[in-house]
Design a protein around this motif. Structure first.
Motif, PDB file in Angstrom:
ATOM      1  N   TYR A  43      19.123  38.586   7.761  1.00  0.00           N
ATOM      2  CA  TYR A  43      20.575  38.546   7.676  1.00  0.00           C
ATOM      3  C   TYR A  43      21.092  37.117   7.822  1.00  0.00           C
ATOM      4  CZ  TYR A  43      20.778  43.637   8.311  1.00  0.00           C
ATOM      5  OH  TYR A  43      20.640  44.993   8.158  1.00  0.00           O
ATOM      6  N   ASP A  44      22.242  36.874   7.210  1.00  0.00           N
ATOM      7  CA  ASP A  44      23.028  35.681   7.497  1.00  0.00           C
ATOM      8  C   ASP A  44      23.870  36.026   8.716  1.00  0.00           C
ATOM      9  OD1 ASP A  44      24.247  33.138   7.123  1.00  0.00           O
ATOM     10  OD2 ASP A  44      25.930  34.108   6.110  1.00  0.00           O
ATOM     11  N   ILE A  45      23.623  35.345   9.821  1.00  0.00           N
ATOM     12  CA  ILE A  45      24.195  35.753  11.108  1.00  0.00           C
ATOM     13  C   ILE A  45      25.420  34.902  11.438  1.00  0.00           C
ATOM     14  CG2 ILE A  45      23.726  35.993  13.571  1.00  0.00           C
ATOM     15  CD1 ILE A  45      20.739  36.339  12.728  1.00  0.00           C
ATOM     16  N   GLU A  46      26.526  35.568  11.601  1.00  0.00           N
ATOM     17  CA  GLU A  46      27.798  34.898  11.884  1.00  0.00           C
ATOM     18  C   GLU A  46      27.993  34.658  13.376  1.00  0.00           C
ATOM     19  OE1 GLU A  46      32.201  36.587  11.725  1.00  0.00           O
ATOM     20  OE2 GLU A  46      31.416  36.189   9.712  1.00  0.00           O
ATOM     21  N   LYS A  47      27.650  35.642  14.186  1.00  0.00           N
ATOM     22  CA  LYS A  47      27.797  35.499  15.634  1.00  0.00           C
ATOM     23  C   LYS A  47      26.899  36.497  16.350  1.00  0.00           C
ATOM     24  CE  LYS A  47      31.884  38.529  15.863  1.00  0.00           C
ATOM     25  NZ  LYS A  47      33.314  38.622  16.200  1.00  0.00           N
ATOM     26  N   ILE A  48      26.563  36.150  17.588  1.00  0.00           N
ATOM     27  CA  ILE A  48      25.784  37.016  18.463  1.00  0.00           C
ATOM     28  C   ILE A  48      26.580  37.172  19.749  1.00  0.00           C
ATOM     29  CG2 ILE A  48      23.615  37.284  19.742  1.00  0.00           C
ATOM     30  CD1 ILE A  48      22.315  35.465  17.578  1.00  0.00           C
ATOM     31  N   VAL A  49      26.826  38.418  20.144  1.00  0.00           N
ATOM     32  CA  VAL A  49      27.598  38.692  21.358  1.00  0.00           C
ATOM     33  C   VAL A  49      26.650  39.248  22.419  1.00  0.00           C
ATOM     34  CG1 VAL A  49      29.567  39.894  22.362  1.00  0.00           C
ATOM     35  CG2 VAL A  49      29.639  39.189  19.953  1.00  0.00           C
ATOM     36  N   ILE A  50      26.570  38.546  23.546  1.00  0.00           N
ATOM     37  CA  ILE A  50      25.724  38.953  24.666  1.00  0.00           C
ATOM     38  C   ILE A  50      26.605  39.620  25.719  1.00  0.00           C
ATOM     39  CG2 ILE A  50      24.084  38.188  26.422  1.00  0.00           C
ATOM     40  CD1 ILE A  50      23.094  37.679  23.584  1.00  0.00           C
ATOM     41  N   TRP A  51      26.268  40.856  26.085  1.00  0.00           N
ATOM     42  CA  TRP A  51      26.978  41.583  27.133  1.00  0.00           C
ATOM     43  C   TRP A  51      26.125  41.582  28.390  1.00  0.00           C
ATOM     44  CZ3 TRP A  51      31.867  43.780  26.628  1.00  0.00           C
ATOM     45  CH2 TRP A  51      32.401  43.740  25.333  1.00  0.00           C
ATOM     46  N   ASN A  52      26.738  41.139  29.486  1.00  0.00           N
ATOM     47  CA  ASN A  52      26.041  40.999  30.762  1.00  0.00           C
ATOM     48  C   ASN A  52      26.228  42.248  31.627  1.00  0.00           C
ATOM     49  OD1 ASN A  52      24.610  39.792  32.811  1.00  0.00           O
ATOM     50  ND2 ASN A  52      26.239  38.376  33.420  1.00  0.00           N
ATOM     51  N   ARG A  53      25.453  42.324  32.694  1.00  0.00           N
ATOM     52  CA  ARG A  53      25.634  43.378  33.685  1.00  0.00           C
ATOM     53  C   ARG A  53      27.004  43.241  34.352  1.00  0.00           C
ATOM     54  NH1 ARG A  53      20.144  44.349  37.089  1.00  0.00           N
ATOM     55  NH2 ARG A  53      21.615  45.718  38.182  1.00  0.00           N
ATOM     56  N   THR A  54      27.555  44.355  34.768  1.00  0.00           N
ATOM     57  CA  THR A  54      28.869  44.338  35.411  1.00  0.00           C
ATOM     58  C   THR A  54      28.810  44.788  36.866  1.00  0.00           C
ATOM     59  OG1 THR A  54      29.292  46.568  34.544  1.00  0.00           O
ATOM     60  CG2 THR A  54      30.128  44.709  33.268  1.00  0.00           C
ATOM     61  N   ASP A  55      27.640  45.247  37.328  1.00  0.00           N
ATOM     62  CA  ASP A  55      27.545  45.617  38.750  1.00  0.00           C
ATOM     63  C   ASP A  55      27.520  44.344  39.603  1.00  0.00           C
ATOM     64  OD1 ASP A  55      25.119  45.058  37.591  1.00  0.00           O
ATOM     65  OD2 ASP A  55      24.114  46.868  38.272  1.00  0.00           O
ATOM     66  N   ASP A  56      28.070  44.435  40.818  1.00  0.00           N
ATOM     67  CA  ASP A  56      28.321  43.258  41.641  1.00  0.00           C
ATOM     68  C   ASP A  56      27.064  42.481  42.010  1.00  0.00           C
ATOM     69  OD1 ASP A  56      31.005  43.784  41.583  1.00  0.00           O
ATOM     70  OD2 ASP A  56      31.011  44.934  43.468  1.00  0.00           O
ATOM     71  N   CYS A  57      25.950  43.180  42.076  1.00  0.00           N
ATOM     72  CA  CYS A  57      24.757  42.524  42.603  1.00  0.00           C
ATOM     73  C   CYS A  57      24.169  41.461  41.684  1.00  0.00           C
ATOM     74  CB  CYS A  57      23.682  43.558  42.920  1.00  0.00           C
ATOM     75  SG  CYS A  57      22.708  44.049  41.476  1.00  0.00           S
ATOM     76  N   CYS A  58      24.349  41.602  40.360  1.00  0.00           N
ATOM     77  CA  CYS A  58      23.382  40.914  39.495  1.00  0.00           C
ATOM     78  C   CYS A  58      23.954  40.177  38.282  1.00  0.00           C
ATOM     79  CB  CYS A  58      22.337  41.908  39.001  1.00  0.00           C
ATOM     80  SG  CYS A  58      21.551  42.838  40.335  1.00  0.00           S
TER      81      CYS A  58
END
Length: 338
Positions: free
Chosen positions: A247-262
């Motif tokens: 693919y021709d890649i326009e953007k990559i979105v990284i979603w992180n953990r949302t729990d407080d510990c990590c």
């Protein structure tokens, strides 16, 4: 007496064959490098020498807006053979040209020249089988030499030259149909549901959790409600998705953990994209962006804008024994023409 219906069907099939539209003919493309050092850079007519015969052809960062010196019209002249015309001229009077005096030598110059349609302006465009193409001169004197990005460089201004065919990625090119300097097709998330792997798996948190469409980012001991990936504590942990095609890649979105510990574990990470299997964590080349770090738990996603071309996307930690844990990875791209 012959069946009239059979004659009609034969005629229709014949017509379909005769008038089948060529996949490239008459279309405008950006031509992107997929090599290790130059991934995502565009075939570019040097803006500083435009307007005269002999304009240098090089690699350059793809323009974010319309840039006719990076747009190329394919005009069919034979089987898989095309004139490749620069769009810097509205009348298509200049074309990609193999320098007549240098075409029989590795490193021979590729340039712009007034269109004359001779053999040194005709290019054989053949698929490599992974969605990319090899583009070779048909001039007998050129001996089948191909468009080649100088493997010693990869930065803006990298020389594009003729070189004997060798099957290396520096001779592979992605064609992205373009209009006014932008892809014709809108980018969509092409990672969801694809095959994902990671260096190790811990806490019942498989790699597939980052491509399941769920961005909630919360860990649970119950596998049915656990929404994250998790590796063990090991040096250079990584996560990877195989998009199934290039693919021709326009953007990559990284979603992180949302729990407080990590949430703060995701620090100094890199993202790599390549059209071929990724052999290891590599900082330079192969379409690598980073290091990146999350600075707040209240902002769970990060968008990395790219011009990369790739099938394999890897998120990895550099010389860090922390575990790698992700909520979701979205890859927005457009299939390259096959």
């Amino acid at each position: 007496m012959k069946n009239p219906l059979n004659l009609l069907l034969a005629c229709l099939l014949c017509s379909s064959f005769m008038f089948a539209q060529d996949a490239l003919d008459g279309k405008v493309f950006r031509i992107k490098a997929v090599s290790e050092k130059a991934n995502g850079r565009c075939l570019d007519a040097d803006a500083g020498t435009l307007g005269r015969n002999g304009t240098k052809i090089q690699l350059w960062d793809c323009h974010s807006a319309a840039g006719p010196n990076q747009d190329w019209l394919f005009e069919k002249v034979g089987d898989n053979t095309y004139l490749i015309k620069s769009q810097v001229s509205p009348t298509n009077v200049i074309a990609l040209d193999a320098h007549a005096a240098e075409m029989n030598t590795n490193g021979g110059k590729v340039q712009l020249w007034t269109t004359h349609g001779g053999a040194n302006q005709q290019w054989l465009v053949k698929p490599n089988g992974n969605g990319t193409y090899r583009i070779s001169s048909v001039a007998p004197k050129a001996g089948g030499r191909s468009l080649d990005a100088d493997s010693h460089n990869g930065m803006n201004g990298t020389k594009v030259q003729l070189w004997s065919q060798n099957g290396n990625p520096v001779q592979s090119w992605a064609l992205i149909e373009s209009r006014n300097g932008r892809p014709v097709q809108a980018a969509t998330n092409v990672a969801e549901g694809k095959t994902a792997t990671q260096s190790t798996t811990a806490y019942n948190s498989p790699a597939s959790n980052a491509v399941n469409g769920n961005t909630s980012g919360r860990y649970s001991r119950s596998a049915s409600s656990n929404d994250i990936t998790h590796t063990s504590d090991a040096n250079g942990s990584w996560w990877q998705v195989d998009l199934g095609e290039v693919y021709d890649i326009e953007k990559i979105v990284i979603w992180n953990r949302t729990d407080d510990c990590c949430w703060d574990r995701l620090q100094n990470f890199y993202v790599t994209a390549w059209a071929f299997p990724i052999a290891g964590n590599i900082k330079e080349g192969y379409g690598t962006s980073g290091p990146h770090s999350f600075t707040s738990g209240s902002h769970p996603s990060m968008t990395i804008n790219t011009e990369f071309v790739g099938r394999y996307i890897r998120v990895w930690l550099d010389n860090d024994t922390k575990p790698l844990s992700l909520a979701e990875v979205q890859v927005f791209g457009v299939p390259i023409r096959k």
